[in-house]
Structures are given as structure tokens and as C-alpha cells.
Design an enzyme around this catalytic site. Structure first.
Site, PDB file in Angstrom:
ATOM      1  N   HIS A 111     -12.494   4.896   7.515  1.00 34.57           N
ATOM      2  CA  HIS A 111     -13.668   5.758   7.397  1.00 34.57           C
ATOM      3  C   HIS A 111     -13.433   7.084   8.115  1.00 34.57           C
ATOM      4  O   HIS A 111     -12.606   7.171   9.030  1.00 34.57           O
ATOM      5  CB  HIS A 111     -14.891   5.098   8.043  1.00 34.57           C
ATOM      6  CG  HIS A 111     -15.492   3.982   7.266  1.00 34.57           C
ATOM      7  ND1 HIS A 111     -15.890   2.802   7.859  1.00 34.57           N
ATOM      8  CD2 HIS A 111     -15.806   3.859   5.949  1.00 34.57           C
ATOM      9  CE1 HIS A 111     -16.412   2.003   6.936  1.00 34.57           C
ATOM     10  NE2 HIS A 111     -16.365   2.617   5.778  1.00 34.57           N
ATOM     11  N   CYS A 145     -19.918   1.758  14.183  1.00 35.19           N
ATOM     12  CA  CYS A 145     -20.181   0.821  13.086  1.00 35.19           C
ATOM     13  C   CYS A 145     -21.302  -0.176  13.393  1.00 35.19           C
ATOM     14  O   CYS A 145     -21.970  -0.676  12.485  1.00 35.19           O
ATOM     15  CB  CYS A 145     -18.940  -0.011  12.772  1.00 35.19           C
ATOM     16  SG  CYS A 145     -17.466   0.881  12.361  1.00 35.19           S
TER      17      CYS A 145
END
Length: 262
Positions: A167, A257
Site C-alpha cells: 500500500h 492499518c
């Protein structure tokens, strides 16, 4: 622009956490009991930063569901519900909707539609501008729809190529006040060499995992064990809280996250 967060949402890790998706199988499988302890410490760090934390129960059918950030993107004006790219995670965003509706009115909730994919780990807010990773998890259609919703709220967005990591925020995070951490491929990213970034710290390769951290109010929460990153944050004047993230690192998880914050 200082953070002003009052809430966070987390979800307890499920026992199938050990089956979570990973690009680092050489690190081994997570220890579930240790992952629970680390999650407790993470929640405590959030509370220590001054936010009220909503702790959702584990979703036993979804090994990666502890990574709630990939279910939606929360902005100061509303929330965009994501579509995770992997089939095993697709339902996680839908399952977050009842909780989101407790905090946001219907007109504040936008939803992506197929064939869009977008995960919150690919989205980094810098004041009123959003950097969105074009990665294996977020596609062009996801960006197009997301940027459209942002425009309705008066925000702008741009894509940043993500080639070698999972990511966008895996490779670095903005801790506000013009301060940016970058690692790996993003050290040379043109988008990160603009005027809004007064200070760009290039994280040493051996501490790359420490580049993902989160600023919440007057604290920065980061993974334990990355002394050069911590020293830089402290040099910038931040109060740093560290949390052991060893078990989440094994399944490609990091500090940002594990929570949704606003």
C-alpha cells in the site's frame, strides 16, 4: 495543521489471523495470543492519544479483518466505503457499514461500485489534498470514483504509483506540520517533493517498516524497534508512543492499518 481526532474504530483479531494474506511468508505465522496482547497495547496507545475507541468483535470468517483501515476512508466531511481488492476481504467493508451508520448520517456515506477497488491503506491525507496509491489493491476506477466523492466535499486527489510494496502508506506517512516519512521507492517520488512537505525524512532501508506511523492529536504512534525513525520524530518535536507490531508485520499489517480515525 494539527490533528484533532476524537474517535477511532478497531476490530479484535480473529483466530484465523494466522491465515492472513502475506507477501512475507519468511517471517512465519503470527502468534495469536501475542497478537491479542499487541492489539490491547495498540488500543491503549489510541486512548492515550485522547480518542474514544470503539472495539468491534472479531470476525472469525475473515483472517485480515483486524485491518479495518482498508474498509473505508474517513474524511472530515464524510466517509467513502471501499471495495477491497481480494475476494477474501470483499465483505469486510459491508460488515463495517452498521458501525459507520452509528457515527455518520446517510448523506455523509458514499460507496464505491464495481469494477472499482480501493483500500484505505493506499490513501494519505495531506491537509485538503489526498494522495492515492495506484497499487495491486487500488485500481484506476477506484481512484476515479474516490476522487469524484472528494471533489463533492471540496478536496483534491492525485495518484501515486506503487510498484514494489503493498500500500501507499506502507512506504511512508505524513505526520502533519509539513513533515513526511518516506522509504524505498518513494524516496524519489516527484509528488513528495513539493512545497507542502517542509521536511522529508528518508527512512533507512533497514527501518522501512517504521515509516508507517500515525499522528493522533499530540502524539505519534509508531512500531517499536525503529530507533532512527523515532529519533527523527522526536527531533521534529513529537511525543512518540511505540507499540510492538511483530505479529501484524508477519501478515503485511502496520500501525495505520489497525484503526479508522476521525
Amino acid at each position: 495543521m494539527a490533528s484533532n481526532f476524537s474517535h477511532a474504530i478497531v476490530r479484535r483479531p480473529c483466530r484465523r489471523l494466522i491465515e492472513g494474506i502475506t507477501t512475507n511468508p519468511q517471517l512465519g505465522k503470527p502468534d495469536y495470543e501475542l497478537a491479542l496482547e499487541q492489539h490491547d497495547d495498540y488500543v491503549a496507545a489510541l486512548e492515550g492519544a485522547g480518542v474514544e475507541v470503539t472495539v468491534l468483535p472479531a470476525l472469525e470468517g475473515y483472517p485480515d479483518s483486524v485491518f479495518v483501515e482498508d474498509t473505508c476512508v474517513i474524511t472530515p466531511k464524510g466517509v467513502v466505503v471501499d471495495i477491497p481488492a481480494t475476494d477474501s476481504r470483499r465483505a469486510e467493508a459491508e460488515l463495517m457499514l452498521p458501525t459507520l451508520r452509528e457515527f455518520f448520517s446517510p448523506d455523509q456515506i458514499k460507496r464505491l461500485s464495481a469494477p472499482a477497488t480501493l483500500e484505505g491503506g493506499d490513501v494519505m491525507m495531506v491537509d485538503d489534498h489526498y494522495y492515492v496509491g495506484r497499487s495491486s489493491r487500488t485500481n484506476d476506477e477506484g481512484f476515479r470514483q474516490f476522487a469524484g466523492f472528494l471533489a463533492e466535499w471540496g478536496y483534491t486527489a492525485e495518484q501515486v504509483p506503487v510498484e514494489h510494496i503493498l500500500h501507499l502508506k506502507t512506504g511512508g506517512t505524513y505526520v502533519e506540520d509539513g513533515n513526511l516519512l518516506v522509504s524505498g521507492e518513494f524516496k524519489a517520488a516527484p509528488a513528495y517533493r513539493r512545497g507542502q512537505f517542509r521536511n522529508v525524512f528518508e527512512v533507512p532501508d533497514e527501518e522501512a517498516y517504521g515509516a508507517d506511523c500515525v499522528r493522533i492529536n499530540d502524539k505519534v504512534i509508531m512500531a517499536a524497534g525503529y530507533p532512527r525513525v523515532q529519533a527523527q520524530l522526536e527531533e521534529w518535536g513529537y511525543d512518540v508512543a511505540t507499540v510492538d507490531m511483530s505479529e501484524y508485520r508477519k501478515i503485511d499489517g502496520s500501525i495505520t492499518c489497525l484503526s479508522l480515525r476521525w
